[in-house]
Design an enzyme around this catalytic site. Structure first.
Site, mmCIF file in Angstrom:
data_model
loop_
_atom_site.group_PDB
_atom_site.id
_atom_site.type_symbol
_atom_site.label_atom_id
_atom_site.label_comp_id
_atom_site.label_asym_id
_atom_site.label_seq_id
_atom_site.Cartn_x
_atom_site.Cartn_y
_atom_site.Cartn_z
ATOM 1 N N HIS A 35 -7.635 -5.762 0.014
ATOM 2 C CA HIS A 35 -6.458 -4.980 0.408
ATOM 3 C C HIS A 35 -5.653 -5.743 1.456
ATOM 4 O O HIS A 35 -5.734 -5.477 2.647
ATOM 5 C CB HIS A 35 -6.922 -3.628 0.962
ATOM 6 C CG HIS A 35 -5.823 -2.613 1.043
ATOM 7 N ND1 HIS A 35 -5.168 -2.155 -0.069
ATOM 8 C CD2 HIS A 35 -5.280 -1.962 2.099
ATOM 9 C CE1 HIS A 35 -4.261 -1.252 0.301
ATOM 10 N NE2 HIS A 35 -4.305 -1.132 1.610
ATOM 11 N N ASP A 69 -9.783 -4.899 -4.353
ATOM 12 C CA ASP A 69 -9.193 -3.948 -3.394
ATOM 13 C C ASP A 69 -10.028 -2.673 -3.384
ATOM 14 O O ASP A 69 -10.122 -1.968 -4.394
ATOM 15 C CB ASP A 69 -7.744 -3.635 -3.786
ATOM 16 C CG ASP A 69 -6.964 -2.955 -2.669
ATOM 17 O OD1 ASP A 69 -7.554 -2.161 -1.924
ATOM 18 O OD2 ASP A 69 -5.751 -3.220 -2.565
ATOM 19 N N SER A 128 0.830 -1.197 0.000
ATOM 20 C CA SER A 128 0.000 0.000 0.000
ATOM 21 C C SER A 128 0.880 1.270 0.000
ATOM 22 O O SER A 128 1.674 1.448 -0.923
ATOM 23 C CB SER A 128 -0.978 -0.068 1.185
ATOM 24 O OG SER A 128 -2.035 0.846 1.036
#
Length: 221
Positions: free
Chosen positions: A196, A169, A111
């Site tokens: 995610h 996601d 991320s």
């Protein structure tokens, strides 16, 4: 013994996501570490900036952290931040971790940590001596929208990368991760059906190991 001695696992510096920490990231990557056992080891490092406000799961000893902010004490990946803050400190923190805990072979970022790792790759590809890494695995990454960060993406980044994209996601939408991959020379893109997180089921495990095997000592590198 030498850094590239036969049979040693590759060492990856792991960069967590926004609102995580070294400890939180270790907790959430157990399946990945198990999948890579004997082939690669992850050494996580915490971002230098505590995220203000915390949350109810907040542990005073382990505050959630971030690598940079798009607004005062906040972060949104899609924000075209006019005055992003904190990135230089984070690049210095990564350089320090590479120097103090190295040698490392590559990076693994998740991320916001993947976005940071991509920036490190850009600097490395330009010959920045602070970042002696050969490759990166970027999970749920994105390119920073801040104009001040645009220079990272001006030329194709010539460092081998594996980009892991979650079709479901909802935090970093798949097109953002695909867009980041397009900034690299010959990126490998691995799609998974999940959201995610760092996936480590059998198909992803195979893709990680195939990619990592390119950098194993004695593999003709």
């Amino acid at each position: 013994e030498g850094a590239m001695s036969e049979g040693r696992p590759l060492r990856l510096l792991a960069l967590h996501g926004y609102r995580q920490s070294e400890h939180r990231f270790r907790q959430r990557t157990g399946a990945l570490r198990k999948a890579l056992r004997g082939r690669a080891e992850l050494v996580a490092v915490s971002a230098p900036h505590p995220v203000p406000g915390g949350g109810e799961d907040d542990d005073g000893d382990d505050p959630p952290r971030g690598w940079w902010f798009s607004g005062p004490g906040t972060f949104e990946a899609g924000e075209v931040a006019a005055a992003p803050a904190g990135l230089e400190e984070s690049l210095s923190a990564v350089a320090a971790a590479l120097a103090e805990h190295g040698p490392f072979d590559g990076l693994l970022g998740f991320s916001q940590g993947a976005a940071l790792a991509a920036m490190v790759c850009a600097l490395r590809a330009r010959g920045d001596p602070r970042f002696p890494v050969a490759f990166a695995i970027l999970v749920a990454g994105f390119a920073s929208r801040a104009p001040a960060h645009g220079h990272f993406y001006r030329e194709p980044i010539a460092l081998p990368t594996l980009h892991v994209v979650g079709d479901a996601d909802a935090v970093i939408a798949a097109p953002l991760s695909r867009e980041l991959a397009q900034h690299f020379v010959e990126p490998v893109v691995l799609t998974h059906p999940g959201g995610h997180f760092v996936p480590a089921a059998a198909p992803q495990k195979k893709a990680y190991l195939d990619f990592l095997d390119r950098f194993r000592p004695g593999q003709g590198q």
